[in-house]
Design an enzyme around this catalytic site. Structure first.
Site, PDB file in Angstrom:
ATOM      1  N   GLY A  89      86.392  23.727  -4.166  1.00 37.81           N
ATOM      2  CA  GLY A  89      86.622  24.424  -5.528  1.00 37.81           C
ATOM      3  C   GLY A  89      86.774  23.634  -6.710  1.00 37.81           C
TER       4      GLY A  89
ATOM      5  N   ASN B 193      67.430  17.883  -6.930  1.00 37.90           N
ATOM      6  CA  ASN B 193      68.967  18.148  -6.511  1.00 37.90           C
ATOM      7  C   ASN B 193      69.041  19.716  -6.431  1.00 37.90           C
ATOM      8  OD1 ASN B 193      71.737  18.236  -5.867  1.00 37.90           O
ATOM      9  ND2 ASN B 193      72.195  17.030  -7.623  1.00 37.90           N
TER      10      ASN B 193
ATOM     11  N   ASN C  78      70.718  21.401  -3.958  1.00 40.46           N
ATOM     12  CA  ASN C  78      72.073  22.115  -3.952  1.00 40.46           C
ATOM     13  C   ASN C  78      72.699  22.339  -5.173  1.00 40.46           C
ATOM     14  OD1 ASN C  78      72.063  21.952  -0.932  1.00 40.46           O
ATOM     15  ND2 ASN C  78      72.716  19.767  -0.899  1.00 40.46           N
TER      16      ASN C  78
ATOM     17  N   TYR D 179      74.541  26.071  -9.473  1.00 42.28           N
ATOM     18  CA  TYR D 179      74.431  26.458 -10.925  1.00 42.28           C
ATOM     19  C   TYR D 179      74.022  27.838 -10.995  1.00 42.28           C
ATOM     20  CZ  TYR D 179      75.247  21.462 -11.723  1.00 42.28           C
ATOM     21  OH  TYR D 179      75.795  20.191 -11.724  1.00 42.28           O
TER      22      TYR D 179
END
Length: 169
Positions: A106, A135, A137, A142
């Site tokens: 987190g 990227n 991941n 996002y």
């Protein structure tokens, strides 16, 4: 700082504003990020140059750190920009990095939420950042948080000797 220390401590980490004494740790994380992005050949920042830009007479940026067990394990470095279309300031995230051993707990989400809250608190019309197209991941992360990856925009950049030549032309 919008997010209280108690909010993050229960997750085993805490967020705090960077201090001048943290510049060596931040530069270490910047170097780790550069290795991950395969851009280590571009890193020239030093703790001294970063200290001037974050804490000098005219700070250019700010940073928030994530600490776990007393060690700095992540950071978000950001600065203000401006949207002419909105007529409002914005918050631009230059870099976000969490060490691999401290991911999935987190920290990245907390850093982004903190900056989002800071953008709202400061009356910003936007909170923006860039992501490398390979990227997957990060892009997925996002998008899950509600960010839109802008497909029609490209970053333009002039640096180093090219910038010097352009300025002289």
């Amino acid at each position: 700082m919008t997010q209280t220390l108690e909010d993050t401590r229960k997750s085993g980490f805490m967020l705090r504003p960077a201090a001048a004494a943290d510049c060596a740790a931040i530069v270490g994380l910047i170097r780790e990020l550069a290795v991950f992005e395969q851009l280590e050949h571009m890193v020239v920042v030093t703790p001294e140059s970063l200290r001037e830009q974050l804490f000098g007479a005219r700070p250019a940026a700010e940073a928030v750190l994530a600490e776990r067990d007393g060690a700095v394990v992540g950071f978000a470095l950001f600065f203000s920009n401006f949207s002419t279309f909105l007529g409002k300031p914005g918050l631009y995230l230059e870099d976000l990095y969490v060490q691999p051993a401290h991911r999935q707990c987190g920290i990245g989400k907390a850093l982004l939420q903190h900056l989002g809250a800071l953008a709202v608190e400061r009356g910003c019309g936007r909170f923006e950042w860039s992501v490398l197209d390979w990227n997957a991941n990060a892009i997925s992360f996002y998008e899950k948080m509600g960010a839109v990856v802008m497909p029609d925009w490209r970053i333009c950049r002039i640096t180093g000797e090219s910038l010097q030549r352009y300025a002289r032309s």
